[in-house]
Design a protein around this motif. Structure first.
Motif, mmCIF file in Angstrom:
data_model
loop_
_atom_site.group_PDB
_atom_site.id
_atom_site.type_symbol
_atom_site.label_atom_id
_atom_site.label_comp_id
_atom_site.label_asym_id
_atom_site.label_seq_id
_atom_site.Cartn_x
_atom_site.Cartn_y
_atom_site.Cartn_z
ATOM 1 N N LEU A 1 -4.967 4.857 17.389
ATOM 2 C CA LEU A 1 -5.845 3.697 17.567
ATOM 3 C C LEU A 1 -7.170 3.879 16.830
ATOM 4 C CD1 LEU A 1 -5.210 3.049 21.377
ATOM 5 C CD2 LEU A 1 -4.277 1.761 19.455
ATOM 6 N N VAL A 2 -7.752 5.073 16.944
ATOM 7 C CA VAL A 2 -9.024 5.339 16.278
ATOM 8 C C VAL A 2 -8.825 5.429 14.769
ATOM 9 C CG1 VAL A 2 -10.878 7.033 15.998
ATOM 10 C CG2 VAL A 2 -10.048 6.473 18.281
ATOM 11 N N GLY A 3 -7.775 6.109 14.345
ATOM 12 C CA GLY A 3 -7.523 6.263 12.919
ATOM 13 C C GLY A 3 -7.234 4.959 12.219
ATOM 14 N N ALA A 4 -6.605 4.010 12.935
ATOM 15 C CA ALA A 4 -6.291 2.725 12.318
ATOM 16 C C ALA A 4 -7.562 1.953 11.973
ATOM 17 C CB ALA A 4 -5.423 1.890 13.258
ATOM 18 N N ASP A 5 -8.598 2.087 12.790
ATOM 19 C CA ASP A 5 -9.862 1.409 12.486
ATOM 20 C C ASP A 5 -10.455 1.920 11.183
ATOM 21 O OD1 ASP A 5 -9.685 -0.058 14.810
ATOM 22 O OD2 ASP A 5 -10.829 1.390 16.000
ATOM 23 N N SER A 6 -10.424 3.241 10.996
ATOM 24 C CA SER A 6 -10.954 3.827 9.770
ATOM 25 C C SER A 6 -10.058 3.520 8.583
ATOM 26 C CB SER A 6 -11.103 5.341 9.957
ATOM 27 O OG SER A 6 -11.495 5.962 8.763
ATOM 28 N N MET A 7 -8.759 3.597 8.773
ATOM 29 C CA MET A 7 -7.803 3.377 7.692
ATOM 30 C C MET A 7 -7.884 1.968 7.129
ATOM 31 S SD MET A 7 -4.629 1.665 7.455
ATOM 32 C CE MET A 7 -4.021 1.726 9.134
ATOM 33 N N SER A 8 -8.063 0.992 8.002
ATOM 34 C CA SER A 8 -8.054 -0.408 7.551
ATOM 35 C C SER A 8 -9.237 -0.740 6.649
ATOM 36 C CB SER A 8 -8.049 -1.348 8.757
ATOM 37 O OG SER A 8 -9.260 -1.239 9.490
ATOM 38 N N ARG A 9 -10.298 0.058 6.752
ATOM 39 C CA ARG A 9 -11.453 -0.184 5.885
ATOM 40 C C ARG A 9 -11.250 0.376 4.479
ATOM 41 N NH1 ARG A 9 -14.172 1.011 10.868
ATOM 42 N NH2 ARG A 9 -14.392 3.212 10.281
ATOM 43 N N PHE B 1 -16.721 13.915 14.216
ATOM 44 C CA PHE B 1 -16.930 12.580 14.769
ATOM 45 C C PHE B 1 -15.600 11.910 15.102
ATOM 46 C CE2 PHE B 1 -17.137 7.978 13.988
ATOM 47 C CZ PHE B 1 -18.049 7.609 14.957
ATOM 48 N N ALA B 2 -14.636 11.996 14.160
ATOM 49 C CA ALA B 2 -13.335 11.360 14.387
ATOM 50 C C ALA B 2 -12.633 11.961 15.600
ATOM 51 C CB ALA B 2 -12.466 11.499 13.143
ATOM 52 N N LEU B 3 -12.654 13.290 15.696
ATOM 53 C CA LEU B 3 -12.004 13.949 16.831
ATOM 54 C C LEU B 3 -12.691 13.599 18.138
ATOM 55 C CD1 LEU B 3 -9.845 15.893 17.795
ATOM 56 C CD2 LEU B 3 -11.403 17.785 17.351
ATOM 57 N N SER B 4 -14.022 13.514 18.119
ATOM 58 C CA SER B 4 -14.743 13.161 19.349
ATOM 59 C C SER B 4 -14.403 11.746 19.796
ATOM 60 C CB SER B 4 -16.252 13.320 19.138
ATOM 61 O OG SER B 4 -16.749 12.342 18.242
ATOM 62 N N GLU B 5 -14.273 10.813 18.839
ATOM 63 C CA GLU B 5 -13.897 9.444 19.191
ATOM 64 C C GLU B 5 -12.478 9.401 19.750
ATOM 65 O OE1 GLU B 5 -15.748 6.355 18.983
ATOM 66 O OE2 GLU B 5 -17.204 7.974 19.134
ATOM 67 N N THR B 6 -11.588 10.194 19.152
ATOM 68 C CA THR B 6 -10.209 10.246 19.647
ATOM 69 C C THR B 6 -10.160 10.790 21.068
ATOM 70 O OG1 THR B 6 -9.258 10.478 17.437
ATOM 71 C CG2 THR B 6 -7.957 11.306 19.274
ATOM 72 N N GLN C 1 0.839 -1.197 0.000
ATOM 73 C CA GLN C 1 0.000 0.000 0.000
ATOM 74 C C GLN C 1 0.876 1.251 0.000
ATOM 75 O OE1 GLN C 1 -3.314 -0.233 -0.385
ATOM 76 N NE2 GLN C 1 -3.031 -2.462 -0.408
ATOM 77 N N PRO C 2 0.379 2.358 -0.568
ATOM 78 C CA PRO C 2 1.151 3.614 -0.571
ATOM 79 C C PRO C 2 1.236 4.206 0.830
ATOM 80 C CG PRO C 2 -1.019 3.963 -1.524
ATOM 81 C CD PRO C 2 -0.890 2.483 -1.316
ATOM 82 N N VAL C 3 2.431 4.595 1.216
ATOM 83 C CA VAL C 3 2.649 5.098 2.577
ATOM 84 C C VAL C 3 1.907 6.413 2.809
ATOM 85 C CG1 VAL C 3 4.390 5.935 4.200
ATOM 86 C CG2 VAL C 3 4.876 3.944 2.765
ATOM 87 N N ALA C 4 2.019 7.348 1.866
ATOM 88 C CA ALA C 4 1.395 8.657 2.050
ATOM 89 C C ALA C 4 -0.122 8.534 2.195
ATOM 90 C CB ALA C 4 1.742 9.574 0.879
ATOM 91 N N GLN C 5 -0.739 7.717 1.355
ATOM 92 C CA GLN C 5 -2.189 7.546 1.437
ATOM 93 C C GLN C 5 -2.592 6.873 2.741
ATOM 94 O OE1 GLN C 5 -3.859 5.002 -1.561
ATOM 95 N NE2 GLN C 5 -5.970 5.371 -0.932
ATOM 96 N N THR C 6 -1.819 5.870 3.145
ATOM 97 C CA THR C 6 -2.143 5.148 4.385
ATOM 98 C C THR C 6 -2.057 6.066 5.596
ATOM 99 O OG1 THR C 6 -1.346 3.062 3.458
ATOM 100 C CG2 THR C 6 -1.503 3.215 5.855
ATOM 101 N N TYR C 7 -0.967 6.833 5.698
ATOM 102 C CA TYR C 7 -0.827 7.747 6.826
ATOM 103 C C TYR C 7 -1.852 8.879 6.752
ATOM 104 C CZ TYR C 7 3.477 5.614 8.585
ATOM 105 O OH TYR C 7 4.390 4.757 9.133
ATOM 106 N N GLY C 8 -2.203 9.301 5.527
ATOM 107 C CA GLY C 8 -3.247 10.314 5.380
ATOM 108 C C GLY C 8 -4.585 9.822 5.881
ATOM 109 N N LEU C 9 -4.909 8.577 5.551
ATOM 110 C CA LEU C 9 -6.162 7.989 6.036
ATOM 111 C C LEU C 9 -6.133 7.791 7.547
ATOM 112 C CD1 LEU C 9 -6.745 5.365 3.205
ATOM 113 C CD2 LEU C 9 -8.143 7.394 3.660
ATOM 114 N N LEU C 10 -4.958 7.435 8.074
ATOM 115 C CA LEU C 10 -4.807 7.282 9.523
ATOM 116 C C LEU C 10 -5.056 8.613 10.224
ATOM 117 C CD1 LEU C 10 -3.849 5.184 11.731
ATOM 118 C CD2 LEU C 10 -1.584 6.214 11.477
#
Length: 353
Positions: free
Chosen positions: A311-319, A56-61, A38-47
């Protein structure tokens, strides 16, 4: 090769060492992302987007950061006095059970007292449960020289087994259809929401106030001076008249109480009841957070938000990309190792023979 202590340790080096450790960690985990194709930049961007890219993402974090801040404070206080508390996970569960025992038993009515009285009693019981759980290992270390790393770690398993027995026995909710969980708290004992239609609750304010309070304690009180002295050199502190046993006991009570409060706030703010999977390792992650923060109570806040965002970003990124969520665990674990090496190199230089 040998390590030689630097004659003067740069404060800037100590401050920037955790940032360098994080950058090194991201570089190492980038190799795993490339290995997954997988592309590193895209993966870290999604994370990053998954952890901080929306309300929503910030509230979960921030919701995830609340117990991490408290367990991070627990570890930071203990480590400052060289009391290596590895038992925050068990202390968190002990605090959660104590909170339910006071505020959730008897069919969810607690002790049939006013919520204005029951809520502080619930929090006090949680803090006391966590404090007492660490007091034993601390006394064994101070009086008998028993390694607290072993005793606090083993207490985690003892507590979790005890929680399982209680949730399948006397504390089991009869309306849970056989699922091992405790009775839920009544609504009046739950923490309010900070942002409507999100899960972030007023426990965040508790975490911020406690971080500031622990910082003030360590910086501006006699006990704080004693803690720093014992952590720097126990023998010299004892020679100077500091009661090392008294200080270790005080640190144990404070550290355990913070971890116990993490359990109570997690119950009152998010879950409403206790289950065996209530904590995905908050107690162990607190150690990483304390080290990333350089054992500074205010730095614990920033470090907990970083770890929670991963931790929260990894859940979204993996999808979105074919990188498993376990990359978050790799980042957290590698961050701990990296910051230990970075702090070592900030204080020592490498000499080649």
């Amino acid at each position: 090769m040998r390590l030689e202590k630097r004659p003067a340790v740069s404060r800037a080096a100590l401050v920037f060492a955790p940032f360098g450790a994080v950058l090194f960690t991201l570089a190492i985990t980038a190799l795993l992302v490339l290995w997954a194709g997988q592309p590193v930049a895209q993966t870290y961007g999604l994370l990053l987007k998954g952890g901080f890219g929306s309300v929503f993402a910030l509230s979960e974090t921030l919701t995830r950061a609340i117990p991490l801040t408290l367990t991070g404070l627990s570890a930071a206080v203990a480590f400052r006095a060289r009391l290596f508390n590895i038992g925050a996970e068990g202390q968190l569960y002990a605090g959660a059970l104590a909170a339910i025992a006071v505020g959730g038993m008897h069919g969810g009515t607690g002790l049939a007292l006013s919520p204005w009285l029951l809520f502080p009693l619930m929090m006090a019981a949680a803090a006391l449960a966590g404090a007492l759980l660490l007091l034993g290992p601390a006394l064994m270390k101070a009086r008998l020289g028993v390694d607290e790393v072993v005793t606090t770690l083993l207490f985690n398993f003892i507590v979790l087994l005890g929680v399982g027995a209680l949730l399948d026995g006397p504390m089991k909710d009869p309306s849970a259809l056989g699922w091992p969980q405790s009775v839920a708290l009544q609504g009046d004992l739950e923490l309010g929401k900070l942002v409507a239609q999100t899960r972030v609750h007023t426990g965040l304010l508790w975490a911020m106030v406690l971080s500031a309070g622990v910082w003030a304690l360590l910086k501006h009180t006699v006990l704080g001076f004693d803690i720093r002295a014992v952590g720097a050199n126990p023998r010299a502190a004892a020679f100077a008249g500091v009661g090392t046993t008294r200080t270790v006991v005080a640190v144990a009570l404070l550290s355990g109480a913070l971890a116990g409060l993490a359990g109570a706030i997690e119950v009152a703010g998010r879950t409403s009841y206790v289950t065996l999977d209530m904590s995905p390792g908050y107690g162990y992650s607190g150690i990483v957070i304390a080290m990333l923060a350089g054992l500074h109570p205010l730095g614990v806040l920033a470090a907990s938000v970083f770890v929670a965002g991963v931790l929260v970003g990894a859940d979204s990124m993996s999808r979105a990309v074919s990188v498993p969520t376990y990359i978050a665990d790799v980042i957290v674990a590698t961050s701990l190792l990296s910051v230990l090496v970075a702090m070592l190199l900030a204080q020592y230089r490498v000499r080649w023979k």
